[in-house]
Write a protein that holds these residues in place. Structure first.
Motif, mmCIF file in Angstrom:
data_model
loop_
_atom_site.group_PDB
_atom_site.id
_atom_site.type_symbol
_atom_site.label_atom_id
_atom_site.label_comp_id
_atom_site.label_asym_id
_atom_site.label_seq_id
_atom_site.Cartn_x
_atom_site.Cartn_y
_atom_site.Cartn_z
ATOM 1 N N ILE A 17 23.366 -86.358 -8.607
ATOM 2 C CA ILE A 17 23.080 -87.714 -8.642
ATOM 3 C C ILE A 17 21.844 -87.914 -9.391
ATOM 4 O O ILE A 17 21.013 -87.450 -8.855
ATOM 5 C CB ILE A 17 23.363 -87.553 -7.522
ATOM 6 C CG1 ILE A 17 24.735 -87.004 -6.824
ATOM 7 C CG2 ILE A 17 23.320 -89.438 -6.692
ATOM 8 C CD1 ILE A 17 24.923 -87.028 -5.177
ATOM 9 N N VAL A 18 22.044 -89.252 -9.606
ATOM 10 C CA VAL A 18 21.338 -89.783 -10.560
ATOM 11 C C VAL A 18 20.887 -91.266 -9.910
ATOM 12 O O VAL A 18 21.588 -92.534 -10.440
ATOM 13 C CB VAL A 18 20.515 -89.591 -12.235
ATOM 14 C CG1 VAL A 18 19.584 -90.687 -12.166
ATOM 15 C CG2 VAL A 18 21.017 -88.473 -12.810
ATOM 16 N N ASN A 19 19.899 -91.208 -9.320
ATOM 17 C CA ASN A 19 20.136 -92.472 -8.615
ATOM 18 C C ASN A 19 18.647 -93.409 -8.784
ATOM 19 O O ASN A 19 17.729 -93.346 -8.612
ATOM 20 C CB ASN A 19 19.804 -92.002 -6.761
ATOM 21 C CG ASN A 19 20.281 -93.017 -5.763
ATOM 22 O OD1 ASN A 19 21.204 -93.637 -5.585
ATOM 23 N ND2 ASN A 19 19.086 -94.357 -5.075
ATOM 24 N N ALA A 20 19.037 -94.984 -8.821
ATOM 25 C CA ALA A 20 18.385 -95.683 -9.285
ATOM 26 C C ALA A 20 17.713 -96.714 -7.891
ATOM 27 O O ALA A 20 18.642 -97.525 -7.386
ATOM 28 C CB ALA A 20 18.047 -96.225 -10.491
ATOM 29 N N ASP A 21 16.440 -96.673 -7.141
ATOM 30 C CA ASP A 21 16.612 -96.878 -5.879
ATOM 31 C C ASP A 21 15.929 -98.486 -6.150
ATOM 32 O O ASP A 21 15.444 -99.205 -7.907
ATOM 33 C CB ASP A 21 14.753 -96.264 -5.717
ATOM 34 C CG ASP A 21 15.390 -94.604 -4.668
ATOM 35 O OD1 ASP A 21 16.325 -94.566 -4.828
ATOM 36 O OD2 ASP A 21 14.333 -94.378 -4.391
ATOM 37 N N GLU A 66 19.631 -105.452 -12.948
ATOM 38 C CA GLU A 66 20.035 -105.617 -15.110
ATOM 39 C C GLU A 66 19.819 -103.968 -15.584
ATOM 40 O O GLU A 66 20.578 -103.809 -16.281
ATOM 41 C CB GLU A 66 19.513 -106.745 -16.050
ATOM 42 C CG GLU A 66 20.138 -106.745 -17.354
ATOM 43 C CD GLU A 66 20.107 -108.110 -17.615
ATOM 44 O OE1 GLU A 66 19.857 -107.712 -19.040
ATOM 45 O OE2 GLU A 66 19.102 -108.519 -17.087
ATOM 46 N N GLY A 67 18.713 -103.526 -15.048
ATOM 47 C CA GLY A 67 17.821 -102.285 -15.760
ATOM 48 C C GLY A 67 18.496 -101.169 -15.280
ATOM 49 O O GLY A 67 19.271 -99.620 -15.571
ATOM 50 N N ILE A 68 19.140 -101.367 -14.253
ATOM 51 C CA ILE A 68 19.518 -100.377 -12.992
ATOM 52 C C ILE A 68 21.213 -99.857 -13.952
ATOM 53 O O ILE A 68 21.480 -98.677 -14.629
ATOM 54 C CB ILE A 68 19.722 -100.637 -11.589
ATOM 55 C CG1 ILE A 68 18.657 -100.058 -11.094
ATOM 56 C CG2 ILE A 68 20.672 -99.843 -11.045
ATOM 57 C CD1 ILE A 68 18.283 -100.400 -9.588
ATOM 58 N N ARG A 69 21.948 -100.996 -14.043
ATOM 59 C CA ARG A 69 22.875 -101.212 -14.409
ATOM 60 C C ARG A 69 23.421 -101.145 -16.352
ATOM 61 O O ARG A 69 24.402 -100.634 -16.573
ATOM 62 C CB ARG A 69 23.886 -103.127 -14.878
ATOM 63 C CG ARG A 69 23.954 -103.499 -12.806
ATOM 64 C CD ARG A 69 24.951 -104.267 -12.761
ATOM 65 N NE ARG A 69 24.252 -105.848 -13.892
ATOM 66 C CZ ARG A 69 23.609 -106.474 -13.433
ATOM 67 N NH1 ARG A 69 23.145 -106.166 -11.907
ATOM 68 N NH2 ARG A 69 23.033 -107.265 -13.885
ATOM 69 N N LEU A 70 22.107 -101.232 -16.690
ATOM 70 C CA LEU A 70 21.945 -100.872 -18.030
ATOM 71 C C LEU A 70 22.031 -98.824 -17.911
ATOM 72 O O LEU A 70 22.773 -99.122 -19.409
ATOM 73 C CB LEU A 70 20.588 -101.217 -18.784
ATOM 74 C CG LEU A 70 21.103 -103.043 -19.024
ATOM 75 C CD1 LEU A 70 19.791 -103.647 -19.683
ATOM 76 C CD2 LEU A 70 22.230 -103.205 -20.867
ATOM 77 N N ALA A 71 21.274 -98.569 -17.290
ATOM 78 C CA ALA A 71 20.673 -97.273 -16.847
ATOM 79 C C ALA A 71 22.128 -96.240 -16.656
ATOM 80 O O ALA A 71 22.193 -95.779 -16.935
ATOM 81 C CB ALA A 71 19.820 -97.030 -15.972
ATOM 82 N N ILE A 113 22.366 -91.808 -17.927
ATOM 83 C CA ILE A 113 22.553 -91.298 -17.284
ATOM 84 C C ILE A 113 22.628 -91.195 -15.487
ATOM 85 O O ILE A 113 22.688 -91.081 -14.355
ATOM 86 C CB ILE A 113 22.224 -90.066 -16.723
ATOM 87 C CG1 ILE A 113 20.003 -89.793 -16.789
ATOM 88 C CG2 ILE A 113 22.309 -89.227 -18.859
ATOM 89 C CD1 ILE A 113 20.031 -88.753 -16.528
ATOM 90 N N VAL A 114 22.361 -92.206 -14.959
ATOM 91 C CA VAL A 114 22.451 -92.895 -13.553
ATOM 92 C C VAL A 114 23.922 -93.149 -13.449
ATOM 93 O O VAL A 114 24.897 -94.031 -14.003
ATOM 94 C CB VAL A 114 21.151 -94.034 -13.700
ATOM 95 C CG1 VAL A 114 22.111 -94.958 -12.411
ATOM 96 C CG2 VAL A 114 20.403 -94.001 -13.884
#
Length: 281
Positions: free
Chosen positions: A7-11, A21-26, A31-32
């Motif tokens: 699991i690659v979790n973006a906090d 927006e950056g998290i959605r792109l990642a 791999i997020v």
């Protein structure tokens, strides 16, 4: 070889529009696989529907907050959680007031954050973790989070399973962390929440490099026992707002570049590591 699961979790989803927006792109380009939202920040309310619409495979959880911004509940209802201006205390002053926290107020505020998430997304969170790991800083706060996770029947992050930490009690901000870590283990045994077996927190700041990410992937592949892992990350498209509200800003852009680097996804495939969300545990 049985595939490992990562699991690659973006906090911090919702802590600014460009961060979201950056998290959605990642997720869409990298791999997020999962993110957790800070529901007391207004952008979470407007940005979560975008994730639901544009990123249907992205896991969505709640990043429980006690140390950033304002509570969702009126300050008068949670007086032990706020300063004289009605804001949550930052980590250092929060730690100093930890013994005085009213746990009923904590539970009420965290329920409010989860209830708003449900209202905005139309679903329950697929897991819980917390900003600044605050839910892991004392046995009482950990118990409060475990009770909420049991109520929601959802997994949790388990930072005590970080092999990079010399002592799991380092997450505890209490006077006797050795004693209190024993209480943590008792709570874990009693509640038995679902969680990844290993948690990696070192892909952060100076550790957010391609070399270190490669090292972590290779270490996952070499592990004989654990099969499920979580990698914490903080990607974003840095902007002036993020620089104003977070001490960790421009480095998030470097994380985004690394998490969307095709070499990283290829390395995961080469090492038989499958990307999942918390729902795939």
């Amino acid at each position: 070889m049985t595939p490992k699961k990562l699991i690659v979790n973006a906090d911090d989803y919702g802590h600014g529009k460009k961060l979201s927006e950056g998290i959605r792109l990642a997720h869409l380009q990298g791999i997020v696989t999962s993110t957790t939202a800070m529901m007391n920040w207004p952008d979470a309310v407007t940005d979560l529907p975008l994730a639901v619409r544009d990123c249907p495979r992205l896991g969505l959880g709640v990043h429980l907050v006690l140390t950033s911004g304002k509570p969702l509940l009126p300050a008068a209802e949670v007086p032990s959680l706020v300063d004289a201006n009605g804001f949550f205390r930052r980590p250092d002053p929060f730690g100093a007031t930890l013994p005085q926290l009213n746990l009923a107020e904590v539970a009420a505020e965290w329920h409010a954050q989860v209830d708003l998430f449900k209202q905005v997304t139309g679903r329950a969170p697929d897991h819980l973790d917390s900003h600044h790991h605050v839910s892991y800083t004392s046995p009482a706060l950990f118990e409060c989070m475990l009770s909420l996770a049991a109520e929601l029947n959802c997994p949790i992050r388990l930072p005590y399973a970080d092999p990079a930490a010399s002592n799991p009690s380092e997450y505890l901000w209490t006077a006797d962390p050795v004693r209190d870590y024993a209480h943590i283990l008792e709570s874990l045994k009693r509640h038995a929440p679902s969680h990844p077996q290993v948690f990696w927190s070192s892909f952060y700041d100076e550790g957010a490099t391609l070399a270190h990410l490669t090292e972590l992937i290779e270490r996952m592949a070499a592990e004989n026992g654990p099969r499920t892992f979580e990698l914490m990350c903080h990607p974003a498209l840095p902007d002036d707002f993020l620089r104003q509200v977070s001490d960790y800003s421009d480095k998030r852009g470097e994380e985004l570049a690394l998490l969307t680097d095709p070499r990283v996804k290829a390395l995961l495939a080469e090492n038989a590591i499958d990307l999942i969300s918390f729902a795939g545990l």
